[in-house]
Every structure is written in C-alpha cells, then in structure tokens.
Design a protein around this motif. Structure first.
Motif, PDB file in Angstrom:
ATOM      1  N   GLN A  96     -16.095  39.549  14.946  1.00  8.73           N
ATOM      2  CA  GLN A  96     -16.460  40.396  16.152  1.00  8.73           C
ATOM      3  C   GLN A  96     -16.081  42.021  15.808  1.00  8.73           C
ATOM      4  O   GLN A  96     -16.955  42.879  15.379  1.00  8.73           O
ATOM      5  CB  GLN A  96     -15.763  40.128  17.364  1.00  8.73           C
ATOM      6  CG  GLN A  96     -16.223  38.771  17.711  1.00  8.73           C
ATOM      7  CD  GLN A  96     -15.487  37.474  17.270  1.00  8.73           C
ATOM      8  OE1 GLN A  96     -14.226  37.577  17.144  1.00  8.73           O
ATOM      9  NE2 GLN A  96     -16.241  36.510  16.937  1.00  8.73           N
ATOM     10  N   GLU A  97     -14.606  42.105  15.882  1.00  7.73           N
ATOM     11  CA  GLU A  97     -14.237  43.520  15.394  1.00  7.73           C
ATOM     12  C   GLU A  97     -13.903  43.611  14.002  1.00  7.73           C
ATOM     13  O   GLU A  97     -12.953  42.824  13.612  1.00  7.73           O
ATOM     14  CB  GLU A  97     -13.226  44.061  16.568  1.00  7.73           C
ATOM     15  CG  GLU A  97     -12.683  45.340  16.045  1.00  7.73           C
ATOM     16  CD  GLU A  97     -11.824  45.874  17.206  1.00  7.73           C
ATOM     17  OE1 GLU A  97     -11.446  47.232  17.114  1.00  7.73           O
ATOM     18  OE2 GLU A  97     -11.221  44.978  18.131  1.00  7.73           O
ATOM     19  N   SER A 113     -22.461  47.133  10.786  1.00  9.75           N
ATOM     20  CA  SER A 113     -23.274  47.266  12.052  1.00  9.75           C
ATOM     21  C   SER A 113     -24.449  46.500  12.130  1.00  9.75           C
ATOM     22  O   SER A 113     -24.778  46.054  13.201  1.00  9.75           O
ATOM     23  CB  SER A 113     -23.298  48.649  12.089  1.00  9.75           C
ATOM     24  OG  SER A 113     -22.028  49.325  12.281  1.00  9.75           O
ATOM     25  N   GLY A 116     -24.002  43.365  13.819  1.00  8.74           N
ATOM     26  CA  GLY A 116     -23.664  43.161  15.056  1.00  8.74           C
ATOM     27  C   GLY A 116     -21.988  43.393  15.365  1.00  8.74           C
ATOM     28  O   GLY A 116     -21.689  43.166  16.609  1.00  8.74           O
ATOM     29  N   LYS A 118     -18.595  45.070  15.858  1.00  5.12           N
ATOM     30  CA  LYS A 118     -17.977  46.454  16.312  1.00  5.12           C
ATOM     31  C   LYS A 118     -16.953  46.868  14.899  1.00  5.12           C
ATOM     32  O   LYS A 118     -16.071  46.057  14.623  1.00  5.12           O
ATOM     33  CB  LYS A 118     -17.048  46.280  17.340  1.00  5.12           C
ATOM     34  CG  LYS A 118     -16.038  47.514  17.657  1.00  5.12           C
ATOM     35  CD  LYS A 118     -15.451  47.188  19.101  1.00  5.12           C
ATOM     36  CE  LYS A 118     -14.675  48.285  19.144  1.00  5.12           C
ATOM     37  NZ  LYS A 118     -13.508  48.218  20.280  1.00  5.12           N
ATOM     38  N   ASN A 120     -14.484  49.661  12.615  1.00  2.00           N
ATOM     39  CA  ASN A 120     -13.696  50.617  12.482  1.00  2.00           C
ATOM     40  C   ASN A 120     -13.659  51.108  11.084  1.00  2.00           C
ATOM     41  O   ASN A 120     -13.153  50.404  10.240  1.00  2.00           O
ATOM     42  CB  ASN A 120     -12.407  50.390  12.995  1.00  2.00           C
ATOM     43  CG  ASN A 120     -12.038  50.168  14.743  1.00  2.00           C
ATOM     44  OD1 ASN A 120     -12.006  51.164  15.270  1.00  2.00           O
ATOM     45  ND2 ASN A 120     -12.287  49.004  14.870  1.00  2.00           N
ATOM     46  N   CYS A 141     -25.523  53.363  14.302  1.00  2.00           N
ATOM     47  CA  CYS A 141     -24.432  52.679  14.136  1.00  2.00           C
ATOM     48  C   CYS A 141     -23.604  52.927  15.456  1.00  2.00           C
ATOM     49  O   CYS A 141     -22.659  53.694  15.060  1.00  2.00           O
ATOM     50  CB  CYS A 141     -23.721  52.917  12.913  1.00  2.00           C
ATOM     51  SG  CYS A 141     -24.757  52.116  11.522  1.00  2.00           S
ATOM     52  N   GLU A 142     -24.041  52.695  16.594  1.00  2.00           N
ATOM     53  CA  GLU A 142     -23.343  53.127  17.856  1.00  2.00           C
ATOM     54  C   GLU A 142     -21.789  52.186  17.995  1.00  2.00           C
ATOM     55  O   GLU A 142     -21.280  52.872  18.810  1.00  2.00           O
ATOM     56  CB  GLU A 142     -24.307  52.730  19.134  1.00  2.00           C
ATOM     57  CG  GLU A 142     -25.447  53.662  19.007  1.00  2.00           C
ATOM     58  CD  GLU A 142     -26.523  53.394  19.977  1.00  2.00           C
ATOM     59  OE1 GLU A 142     -26.282  52.252  20.873  1.00  2.00           O
ATOM     60  OE2 GLU A 142     -27.453  54.012  20.087  1.00  2.00           O
ATOM     61  N   MET A 143     -21.763  51.110  17.328  1.00  2.00           N
ATOM     62  CA  MET A 143     -20.637  50.350  17.437  1.00  2.00           C
ATOM     63  C   MET A 143     -19.543  50.658  16.416  1.00  2.00           C
ATOM     64  O   MET A 143     -18.623  49.878  16.418  1.00  2.00           O
ATOM     65  CB  MET A 143     -20.974  48.956  17.383  1.00  2.00           C
ATOM     66  CG  MET A 143     -21.759  48.235  18.695  1.00  2.00           C
ATOM     67  SD  MET A 143     -20.839  48.226  20.122  1.00  2.00           S
ATOM     68  CE  MET A 143     -19.971  46.751  19.911  1.00  2.00           C
ATOM     69  N   ALA A 144     -19.857  51.671  15.791  1.00  2.00           N
ATOM     70  CA  ALA A 144     -18.805  52.122  14.678  1.00  2.00           C
ATOM     71  C   ALA A 144     -18.179  53.261  14.975  1.00  2.00           C
ATOM     72  O   ALA A 144     -18.506  54.243  15.250  1.00  2.00           O
ATOM     73  CB  ALA A 144     -19.638  52.491  13.414  1.00  2.00           C
ATOM     74  N   THR A 145     -17.042  53.256  14.884  1.00  2.00           N
ATOM     75  CA  THR A 145     -16.028  54.430  15.115  1.00  2.00           C
ATOM     76  C   THR A 145     -15.206  54.984  13.640  1.00  2.00           C
ATOM     77  O   THR A 145     -14.837  54.017  12.957  1.00  2.00           O
ATOM     78  CB  THR A 145     -14.877  53.978  15.976  1.00  2.00           C
ATOM     79  OG1 THR A 145     -15.322  53.480  17.226  1.00  2.00           O
ATOM     80  CG2 THR A 145     -13.903  55.255  16.257  1.00  2.00           C
TER      81      THR A 145
END
Length: 288
Positions: A96-97, A113, A116, A118, A120, A141-145
């Motif tokens: 998941q993460e 990404s 699916g 998340k 970092n 890639c909206e779920m990437a920080t």
C-alpha cells in the motif's frame, strides 16, 4: 500527444509478469533480453525526446530525455529496472504505502504510482528534485510525495558529492572511494532510516549509492516485521556487512544473482548493480 509503443518491449513485460523467476542474472533468457533492451529504449528516445511511452500493464508514461553526464534517461530503462517494475505490478494488491529512497528523477516513483501505491520519494540533489517534481506532475502522480532529503543512519546534515559526469552516482561524502571527474560538494539534510521503518511501509526500494550498509546495519529485527525491501548493493564490503547483520537478525535475503532464491551464503549477495537487486524480507519466499 502521441505515446510510442514497442512490441518487443511489451512482449518482455508480459513474459516477466508470467515467469519472473526465469530472469535471474545468469539465466539464458536474461542474457538474451539484456542485449536487446538498450537498443529498443535508445531508439524510442531517438524517435521522441519527450519520452512518451505506452507500456504493457502500466499504460502511458512520460519521462523526457535528461542527460546525467555520461549517461541519460534511456539508461534508466535497463532490464533489471523493468524486472522491478513488474514486481511492483504483480504485488499491486499486496503493498500500500511504499518508499522510493534515492528517487533520482522519479521513474520508480512513477511506476509505483501506476500500480496504485502511495509513494514517498526521497532525493537529496536539488537538480534532480526539480526534474522529479516535473515528472510526477506530467504523469499525474497525485499519491506521491517528495522529501528533499538523503537517507542515512543519523539525521545530521552531511556533505553531498554530485558527480557531474554521472549524477546518478552522486553520494554522501565518504560513501565511495575516489569519486572521479568534476565534483560539486554541498550540504544536504538527512532522514534516519529507522524513522522511515517506524512508519511501517509495505515496501522500500533503496538505491542510496554506498550508504546502504550503514543504514541496514542500524536496524533491529522487529523493524523488518512489516516491511520488504528491494536493495541495490554497491560494494563487496557492503555486501558482507549486510549479510552478516541480517543473518544475525534472522531476516531473509533473496538475490537476483541466484534466480531470486534465498541467499545461502554471502557469495549470493550482489556486490554491484551489475549483479542485480537483493530482496530483504521476513517472508519465507519472494512474492511474485
């Protein structure tokens, strides 16, 4: 906007997704494809420097041409990298993460990404970070920080050496012997690896250019209970340190060098990127 597709490349991705264990470093099928892939990727970039590709399983990605000095974006699509991309895809319902440590300009983050996850992403070089951010925006890639930081065993600010002739080999000072060519040196922030493990990520991909042994040897067994790792090992000395530490903890290692089977001795542990990746886990086998 036209995205290029290559029949041979997409055939390879499908093959790996079905029979990944055939792609150990010494296998005949690995050797065959390792000779084919570089020319395919180089040709795709010659056709389109914007790097718009359509890949089997992953769909459309964009990674524009970037020179790192002696190498360029095309070298990021090596066979070993494609194998890892398929690993992410095959495990898209397991993890998941995830963390991309040593994110460079973001190709692994993009592929994670697309699965699916998340993500970092940790990267210390400001020049790479600017390109990384642009690439994540291009690929939605909206779920990437992005974390503007190196990863090490402590959180002190450290000297960072940018190898101008090959910025993919840039590293924390002291992590590599006799860095070559023109060098830029500047301070970077560091994040401790233990603080990352405390977040209990499902999966970590780590390529931190020589600092991997210091980081791995700072861990305890219970920190590995929830986390798997795909690791690039850079030297024989680091391979021995990692083997000794993880063996003493009872943490399992699976090496591409021996067909992704369990490493039974230090000789099975890769000593450079040329010998593929090491999978670290409390699992009894590598999950394909």
């Amino acid at each position: 906007m036209i995205y290029k597709s290559n029949e041979k490349l997409n055939e390879l991705i499908k093959i790996i997704s079905r029979i990944p264990l055939d792609f150990g470093i010494s296998s005949a099928v690995y050797q065959q494809w390792a000779e084919i892939i570089p020319s395919i990727i180089q040709k795709m970039y010659q056709q389109d420097n914007d790097g718009k590709f359509e890949l089997e399983l992953f769909g459309k990605i964009q990674l524009p041409y970037v020179s790192f000095g002696n190498i360029n974006s095309a070298h990021l699509f090596g066979l070993d990298e494609i194998i890892l991309f398929v690993f992410y895809w095959n495990n898209r319902d397991r993890y998941q993460e995830v963390f991309d440590l040593g994110a460079n300009i973001g190709l692994h983050t993009i592929m994670m990404s697309k699965c699916g996850f998340k993500v970092n992403s940790f990267e210390p070089d400001p020049k790479h970070i600017d390109i990384l951010q642009a690439n994540l925006d291009r690929n939605q890639c909206e779920m990437a920080t992005i974390h503007r930081s190196a990863v090490y065993s402590d959180n002190e600010e450290k000297e960072f050496i940018r190898v101008v002739g090959n910025t993919t080999g840039s590293h924390l000072a002291g992590m590599k012997e006799n860095p070559y060519g023109e060098l830029d040196t500047f301070k970077v922030k560091c994040t401790t690896f233990n603080s990352i493990l405390a977040k209990r990520p499902s999966l970590i991909k780590m390529d931190i250019e020589g600092a991997e042994a210091d980081v791995i040897c700072s861990t305890k067994k219970d920190e590995w209970l929830a986390t798997d790792m795909l690791l690039e090992v850079g030297t024989e000395v680091n391979a021995k340190r990692i083997w000794n530490h993880l063996s003493s903890l009872g943490v399992n290692m699976f090496a591409q060098k021996c067909g992704w089977q369990a490493a039974r001795s230090v000789e099975n542990v890769p000593v450079s990127y040329k010998e593929g990746s090491l999978f670290i886990s409390m699992k009894d086998e590598m999950p394909w």
